[in-house]
Design a protein around this motif. Structure first.
Motif, mmCIF file in Angstrom:
data_model
loop_
_atom_site.group_PDB
_atom_site.id
_atom_site.type_symbol
_atom_site.label_atom_id
_atom_site.label_comp_id
_atom_site.label_asym_id
_atom_site.label_seq_id
_atom_site.Cartn_x
_atom_site.Cartn_y
_atom_site.Cartn_z
ATOM 1 N N ARG A 10 0.825 -1.210 0.000
ATOM 2 C CA ARG A 10 0.000 0.000 0.000
ATOM 3 C C ARG A 10 0.858 1.258 0.000
ATOM 4 O O ARG A 10 1.979 1.266 0.528
ATOM 5 C CB ARG A 10 -0.908 -0.008 1.233
ATOM 6 C CG ARG A 10 -0.124 0.099 2.539
ATOM 7 C CD ARG A 10 -1.008 -0.207 3.755
ATOM 8 N NE ARG A 10 -0.245 -0.062 4.990
ATOM 9 C CZ ARG A 10 0.529 -1.002 5.505
ATOM 10 N NH1 ARG A 10 0.666 -2.159 4.882
ATOM 11 N NH2 ARG A 10 1.178 -0.799 6.636
ATOM 12 N N PHE A 12 -0.013 5.823 -0.283
ATOM 13 C CA PHE A 12 -1.008 6.876 -0.479
ATOM 14 C C PHE A 12 -0.717 7.606 -1.786
ATOM 15 O O PHE A 12 0.368 8.140 -1.981
ATOM 16 C CB PHE A 12 -0.962 7.853 0.702
ATOM 17 C CG PHE A 12 -1.970 8.953 0.583
ATOM 18 C CD1 PHE A 12 -3.318 8.693 0.734
ATOM 19 C CD2 PHE A 12 -1.559 10.257 0.325
ATOM 20 C CE1 PHE A 12 -4.250 9.716 0.634
ATOM 21 C CE2 PHE A 12 -2.484 11.276 0.211
ATOM 22 C CZ PHE A 12 -3.837 11.011 0.369
ATOM 23 N N ALA A 14 -3.685 9.480 -3.551
ATOM 24 C CA ALA A 14 -4.586 10.637 -3.548
ATOM 25 C C ALA A 14 -5.797 10.296 -2.691
ATOM 26 O O ALA A 14 -6.022 9.134 -2.356
ATOM 27 C CB ALA A 14 -5.020 10.991 -4.974
ATOM 28 N N GLY A 15 -6.575 11.287 -2.341
ATOM 29 C CA GLY A 15 -7.792 11.040 -1.580
ATOM 30 C C GLY A 15 -7.727 11.632 -0.195
ATOM 31 O O GLY A 15 -7.026 12.620 0.063
ATOM 32 N N ASP A 16 -8.459 11.010 0.725
ATOM 33 C CA ASP A 16 -8.603 11.512 2.095
ATOM 34 C C ASP A 16 -7.397 11.066 2.914
ATOM 35 O O ASP A 16 -7.244 9.889 3.250
ATOM 36 C CB ASP A 16 -9.900 10.962 2.698
ATOM 37 C CG ASP A 16 -10.227 11.607 4.036
ATOM 38 O OD1 ASP A 16 -9.273 11.996 4.756
ATOM 39 O OD2 ASP A 16 -11.418 11.721 4.360
ATOM 40 N N ALA A 17 -6.552 11.992 3.267
ATOM 41 C CA ALA A 17 -5.337 11.662 4.020
ATOM 42 C C ALA A 17 -5.674 11.155 5.414
ATOM 43 O O ALA A 17 -4.982 10.275 5.948
ATOM 44 C CB ALA A 17 -4.420 12.880 4.095
ATOM 45 N N LEU A 19 -8.359 9.411 6.320
ATOM 46 C CA LEU A 19 -8.812 8.021 6.183
ATOM 47 C C LEU A 19 -7.618 7.088 5.990
ATOM 48 O O LEU A 19 -7.547 6.006 6.576
ATOM 49 C CB LEU A 19 -9.786 7.901 5.009
ATOM 50 C CG LEU A 19 -10.305 6.489 4.713
ATOM 51 C CD1 LEU A 19 -11.074 5.937 5.903
ATOM 52 C CD2 LEU A 19 -11.172 6.498 3.456
ATOM 53 N N HIS A 20 -6.685 7.537 5.184
ATOM 54 C CA HIS A 20 -5.472 6.729 4.965
ATOM 55 C C HIS A 20 -4.697 6.562 6.262
ATOM 56 O O HIS A 20 -4.189 5.471 6.569
ATOM 57 C CB HIS A 20 -4.592 7.399 3.911
ATOM 58 C CG HIS A 20 -3.235 6.770 3.784
ATOM 59 N ND1 HIS A 20 -2.118 7.268 4.430
ATOM 60 C CD2 HIS A 20 -2.826 5.667 3.116
ATOM 61 C CE1 HIS A 20 -1.085 6.511 4.156
ATOM 62 N NE2 HIS A 20 -1.471 5.536 3.350
#
Length: 391
Positions: A10, A12, A14-17, A19-20
């Motif tokens: 996995r 990161f 893009a997206g909701d940091a 949530l990650h």
């Protein structure tokens, strides 16, 4: 389980940091609870994949992605390390090898204009880095094998470990436990380079592979052992013992993995990881040689066919056959230098050199002469000289 294993890779994008970050904080605990199961699953899959390629990275048409020592193995080592923090970290040279393999795969894609991962060493248009490829792939495969052994190791109680202790094989210099060979006093390697040969003798006699720690200890004294071996010494008795033992090839591979076979015989460097552009061969020159030795050992086994087993010479002569096979693809003058350096007796040396020089005589007679013609028999008899050499 497969999906969770894939999460080992996995990252990161893009997206909701936030949530990650929450996932990142929880997932390691989940993976840790099932780490042993995951390691064993990865090991089973890898062993099966390696078996499809006959457990060697040194095919003349290797798959740089799926094959042993390929990019899949680089990923496997990383995954196993994440699942087992106590595992020894791979050497820094693994990073260099991984970068080389990635570049080789990119080259194959551009060269073929498609997703192509098979490298054909016989293709004349390929660049002259094939020798480097096989060297890197072999190193990756060695590290993969070590990582797999560690992953497959299960937890044992003290009593179970005691039961596994093979005391009958252990002696003043070596300890055998969990079917691996350990040095009792590793520091003796620096003081007594001959211990390298005694280690090879032990492996050749009993078929017990060196533990990874033993392999690292042996590799660490390569320069010392090379300097010691470069001087003329009566090493033939020890080499003869190794070559005449039932697990001779296992001992030779253990030496090669630590760079000690070229330390003992610098002549071996001429064929180590060297691709053979020849339709008759499937492997690199050194792998072809070791597999030839394995074939000769199978003929000596009790279950071998009688028509072949009867041709195998007496035990004292078998080491000469194995020595000839070991140097079969090395220039005969270099072989003669090596045998003189280790103190092989002149009569034995003459026999081994004869076998190397005349290795194709019978094949040429079969394909190019009339075997029913008495002249053929007379020619071969005059050239070979003795029944022992003929066998």
């Amino acid at each position: 389980a497969v999906e969770q294993l894939q999460r080992l890779d996995r990252r990161f994008l893009a997206g909701d940091a936030d949530l990650h970050a929450r996932l990142e904080s929880r997932l390691p605990a989940v993976l840790a609870r099932q780490a042993r199961e995951f390691r064993q699953q990865l090991a089973r899959e890898a062993r099966g994949r390696h078996a499809r390629f006959l457990d060697t990275p040194r095919h003349l048409s290797p798959d740089v992605k799926e094959g042993p020592g390929g990019l899949r193995d680089v990923i496997l080592i990383d995954r196993l390390a994440r699942l087992n923090p106590e595992q020894d970290r791979p050497p820094e040279s693994l990073r260099e090898a991984a970068e080389f393999l990635a570049a080789a795969r990119c080259f194959l894609h551009y060269h073929a204009g498609r997703d192509s991962n098979v490298l054909d060493a016989r293709e004349a248009s390929l660049p002259q880095w094939l020798w480097d490829y096989f060297r890197h792939a072999r190193m990756v495969f060695i590290e993969t094998r070590r990582a797999l052994d560690a992953a497959e190791r299960t937890q044992h109680s003290i009593l179970e470990s005691f039961r596994e202790y093979r005391g009958k094989l252990s002696n003043a210099e070596f300890t055998v436990t969990r079917d691996r060979l350990f040095l009792r006093i590793p520091a003796d390697l620096e003081r007594d380079p001959a211990l390298v040969l005694r280690t090879a003798e032990f492996v050749a006699r009993h078929g017990v592979p060196p533990a990874h720690e033993t392999e690292r200890r042996l590799a660490a004294v390569r320069k010392t052992f090379a300097a010691w071996s470069s001087q003329p010494r009566p090493l033939w008795p020890a080499v003869k013992t190794v070559l005449s033992a039932p697990y001779a090839v296992e001992a030779l591979r253990a030496l090669e993995n630590g760079g000690l076979l070229t330390a003992l015989f610098p002549e071996w460097a001429a064929i180590e990881d060297r691709p053979i552009v020849d339709e008759e061969h499937l492997y690199t020159a050194d792998e072809q040689t070791l597999r030839t030795l394995e074939s000769a050992l199978r003929l000596q086994a009790p279950a071998a066919e009688d028509r072949f087993a009867q041709l195998i010479p007496e035990p004292d002569q078998r080491a000469l056959l194995m020595a000839a096979l070991l140097f079969l693809q090395i220039v005969v003058e270099r072989a003669e230098e090596a045998f003189a350096r280790i103190g092989m007796p002149p009569a034995d040396r003459d026999t081994v050199l004869f076998l190397i020089e005349h290795q194709r005589d019978l094949a040429d007679a079969i394909t190019g002469r009339d075997l029913d013609d008495p002249a053929t028999a007379r020619l071969l008899a005059a050239r070979i000289g003795t029944v022992e050499r003929l066998k």
